[in-house]
Design a protein around this motif. Structure first.
Motif, PDB file in Angstrom:
ATOM      1  N   THR A 144     -75.093  19.577  23.642  1.00 19.81           N
ATOM      2  CA  THR A 144     -74.678  18.415  22.859  1.00 19.81           C
ATOM      3  C   THR A 144     -74.377  18.821  21.412  1.00 19.81           C
ATOM      4  O   THR A 144     -73.475  18.274  20.774  1.00 19.81           O
ATOM      5  N   MET A 145     -75.142  19.809  20.904  1.00 16.02           N
ATOM      6  CA  MET A 145     -74.857  20.302  19.557  1.00 16.02           C
ATOM      7  C   MET A 145     -73.456  20.917  19.503  1.00 16.02           C
ATOM      8  O   MET A 145     -72.711  20.722  18.528  1.00 16.02           O
ATOM      9  N   VAL A 146     -73.087  21.634  20.551  1.00 14.95           N
ATOM     10  CA  VAL A 146     -71.738  22.207  20.610  1.00 14.95           C
ATOM     11  C   VAL A 146     -70.705  21.082  20.621  1.00 14.95           C
ATOM     12  O   VAL A 146     -69.697  21.139  19.902  1.00 14.95           O
ATOM     13  N   VAL A 147     -70.990  20.039  21.405  1.00 18.42           N
ATOM     14  CA  VAL A 147     -70.080  18.894  21.434  1.00 18.42           C
ATOM     15  C   VAL A 147     -69.956  18.289  20.038  1.00 18.42           C
ATOM     16  O   VAL A 147     -68.857  17.982  19.562  1.00 18.42           O
ATOM     17  N   GLY A 148     -71.107  18.155  19.357  1.00 14.13           N
ATOM     18  CA  GLY A 148     -71.103  17.603  18.001  1.00 14.13           C
ATOM     19  C   GLY A 148     -70.229  18.434  17.074  1.00 14.13           C
ATOM     20  O   GLY A 148     -69.431  17.900  16.293  1.00 14.13           O
ATOM     21  N   ALA A 149     -70.365  19.761  17.184  1.00  6.85           N
ATOM     22  CA  ALA A 149     -69.563  20.652  16.341  1.00  6.85           C
ATOM     23  C   ALA A 149     -68.081  20.497  16.656  1.00  6.85           C
ATOM     24  O   ALA A 149     -67.247  20.361  15.759  1.00  6.85           O
ATOM     25  N   LEU A 150     -67.752  20.476  17.943  1.00  6.13           N
ATOM     26  CA  LEU A 150     -66.349  20.359  18.353  1.00  6.13           C
ATOM     27  C   LEU A 150     -65.741  19.064  17.830  1.00  6.13           C
ATOM     28  O   LEU A 150     -64.625  19.049  17.314  1.00  6.13           O
ATOM     29  N   ILE A 151     -66.511  17.989  17.970  1.00  6.45           N
ATOM     30  CA  ILE A 151     -66.001  16.687  17.530  1.00  6.45           C
ATOM     31  C   ILE A 151     -65.693  16.720  16.041  1.00  6.45           C
ATOM     32  O   ILE A 151     -64.630  16.274  15.595  1.00  6.45           O
TER      33      ILE A 151
END
Lengths: 380, 293
Positions: B72-79
């Motif tokens: 989810t942290m990766v998703v947060g970064a991507l977003i």
């Protein structure tokens, strides 16, 4: 130049042959389903079922030799969208009939519209009010909620329970169930000692259930089709209450049993026989239909079959049967729908009449319980 | 109302309150850095639960949760990198609208990936029906887990923002972006970091509440509204305030239910929110000046 020639030939042939394919006669049927949104657990299996059945029908040559074209509109469980899609399907797409909507609230929003435009509507929603009072063009496939209530109260009588608490969710389904439960209780000598309405999106209901603990109820009836119903079950058992828990036919999704885990054991509820298809005796008239639908659906979509998809199955089945019986335009289709008898569906055996646009009897329900995480028939 | 029942209502309030608080805290990190409310915070919570359930099919629970938080942290970064990073001089309003769009996007993607069914993680301790006796009331061990995670989050975020250089830099970034930039702070990177951290906190919250509340693709919005309510009540940016406000709201809701039909639960909580916003716009525990230019 050669390329150009080939291209123009291709273009020419497509122009020449296109009218042929267009002229082929089709039967256009609309569907308004809550494929996404809060009622997607209804609409999604319904839409998948309809698409699967239409593909099967067309593979077998369609209806009376005509190809069936299904137009699915995703209402997201919004009554406003259901109304505008219904208008679109009736006026622009000129469908012969509409299957759905998935929820009772949406169905009630377009009931009058179907009646005025004389378009047969075969709803997949449960509430009694859809077919009672009767509208000439409106039919529905799920069992009536009053029948579910009667089966529950009959079971309570057998078990000697007289004081009940009612929990219901704040949606159309919950509201309709609550009304029936409160209305029919006196007839069965049952006293409602507590009636609570909870949010269908609730994340925990310990406080509501504490009210149950404070009451003198001997049993609880929990009426909802949303995931929150599993939270009620869990909270009741967490608080150490051992009273019997009754659920509506909206509990007919094994996902809710998984969600409530150990707390779901022993929950009693009325449901169609689809959930116990494998356990039915071979002599049961529904067994063949149920097993065929279950294995095709589960094989194709890799998810457990639910009674909700079954309501879609029954709607398409009734439509196809009525069409074959001469229902080739809206008015004729309506007349044919009303005369269907002995149609074996997933919810039960449909016997339609001019006064009953649901056609299912009390025997369409089987009382089920949960044992070791599975649905099994309740031992009598 | 007998004593045991009163305690049971209190425990119910505690359950509601900690769920709200653990979700609400996630709002604070992005707010502390950018001054905006991230309306996709609820979706981070949902993603955490969903990914953990999926990973739990092949991994033991602690690893599944760790994996979900990281993913989810990766998703947060991507977003942040895809939707927000390149915006030159984004206004608060524009960022809010962008995050609302992102929340819808994540929800739809989750529907495609996981479908419409509810998913659930096993209880960390015991099962659905186990309960600890507390002065005649019964409390689920999972509630204690939520309390523990909540406490750990408060301690860590407070320490981070008060005493680490990075945390102070992030706060500086929120209070005056131009000033922070003049001081040579890598503002854009700090904003990305704030999305990563708050995605991680949301995901952890999603995992720890999942056995109680279940996870479904659309659950983020409902949780985010309550989380947002307590974040505002507690004073935005104040983690301890969010917890206190969460508990207060939960207990008020629980005792409201004990006296009135359940339908009034949200009426009471929203009325309180409106009242607080009128009388103390900065929240119960917030700094006096919370408005930003």
């Amino acid at each position: 130049m050669k390329k150009f020639l080939a291209a123009s030939l291709a273009l020419l042939s497509s122009v020449l042959f296109a009218p042929g394919t267009l002229a082929e006669e089709t039967v256009k049927v609309g569907a308004i389903l809550a494929v996404t949104g809060p009622a997607s657990f209804l609409g999604s299996p319904e839409a998948r079922t309809l698409e699967m059945m239409v593909a099967d029908l067309n593979a077998k040559g369609g209806l009376n030799g005509k190809k069936v074209v299904l137009v699915v509109k995703d209402s997201g469980a919004s009554a406003e969208k259901a109304v505008s899609f219904a208008k679109q399907l009736i006026e622009e797409e000129k469908v012969i009939a509409i299957i759905g909507p998935s929820t009772s609230g949406e169905t009630m929003a377009i009931k009058a519209l179907a009646e005025e435009s004389k378009t047969p509507l075969i709803s997949c929603a449960a509430a009694e009010v859809i077919v009672n009072p009767l509208a000439r063009y409106v039919f529905k496939t799920p069992q009536k909620d009053s029948q579910a209530v009667i089966r529950i109260y009959q079971q309570m009588k057998v078990m000697g329970l007289t004081k009940v608490a009612i929990f219901s969710s704040n949606t159309g389904f919950g509201k309709a169930g609550k009304e029936q439960l409160e209305k029919l209780a006196p007839e069965y000598g049952i006293q409602v000692v507590l009636s609570e309405v909870y949010d269908s999106k609730a994340t925990d209901l310990t406080a509501e259930v504490t009210k149950l603990k404070a009451s003198n109820a001997q049993a609880v009836v929990n009426w909802s089709i949303e995931p929150a119903q599993a939270i009620v079950i869990k909270n009741v058992r967490q608080l150490g209450l051992t009273m019997p828990i009754f659920q509506s036919h909206g509990f007919g999704n094994i996902g809710y049993v998984k969600a409530a885990g150990a707390a779901a054991e022993g929950v009693i509820f009325p449901a169609g026989r689809l959930l116990i298809a494998d356990q039915l005796p071979a002599s049961n008239p529904q067994k063949k239909v149920l097993v065929a639908y279950k294995s095709e659906y589960e094989g194709k979509f890799k998810e457990d079959v639910s009674t909700f998809g079954g309501h879609g199955y029954d709607a398409m089945l009734l439509f196809a049967e009525a069409y074959k019986k001469g229902g080739t335009d809206r008015a004729k289709l309506r007349d044919a729908l009303e005369t269907l008898t002995g149609v074996v569906g997933t919810a039960g055996i449909f016997n339609m009449s001019a006064t009953d646009h649901n056609g299912l009897g009390l025997d369409a329900f089987e009382m089920l319980t949960v044992k070791d995480g599975r649905f099994v028939p309740l031992a009598r | 109302m007998t004593g045991a029942l009163a305690i049971q209502y209190l425990v119910a309030g505690l359950t509601y309150g900690t769920i709200y608080a653990v979700v609400g805290m996630g709002f604070n990190i992005i707010y502390n850095t950018t001054g905006i409310i991230n309306f996709a915070q609820g979706e981070f919570v949902m993603l955490g639960g969903m990914i953990a359930v999926s990973l739990h099919a092949i991994l033991p629970l602690p690893l599944a949760i760790a994996g979900a938080v990281l993913a989810t942290m990766v998703v947060g970064a991507l977003i942040e990198l895809v939707f927000i990073h390149w915006l030159s001089r984004p206004t608060v309003l524009r960022m809010i609208i962008v995050t609302i769009g992102i929340s819808i996007l994540i929800r739809e993607v989750a529907l495609l990936i996981w479908g419409h069914n509810v998913r659930v993680l096993p209880y960390f301790t015991g099962n659905e029906i186990s309960a600890i006796d507390l002065l005649g009331a019964r409390i689920s061990p999972q509630v204690l887990w939520v309390v523990a995670v909540c406490a750990a989050m408060v301690a860590l975020t407070t320490a981070f923002f008060q005493w680490t250089m990075l945390g102070r830099q992030m706060r500086a970034c929120a209070s005056n972006q131009v000033g922070a930039a003049v001081c040579g702070l890598p503002i854009r990177r700090l904003v990305t970091l704030s999305f990563v951290l708050s995605a991680g906190m949301g995901a952890l919250a999603g995992c720890v509440v999942c056995p109680i509340t279940y996870t479904q693709y659309g659950m983020g919005t409902g949780l985010a509204i309550k989380g947002f309510t307590v974040a505002i009540l507690g004073g935005l940016g104040n983690s301890l305030g969010a917890v206190a406000a969460g508990l207060l709201l939960g207990i008020i809701e629980s005792f409201t239910v004990s006296q009135l039909p359940t339908a009034f639960k949200d009426t009471v909580s929203i009325a309180i929110l409106l009242g607080v916003l009128l009388l103390r716009p900065s929240g119960l525990f917030g700094a006096r000046v919370a408005t930003r230019a």
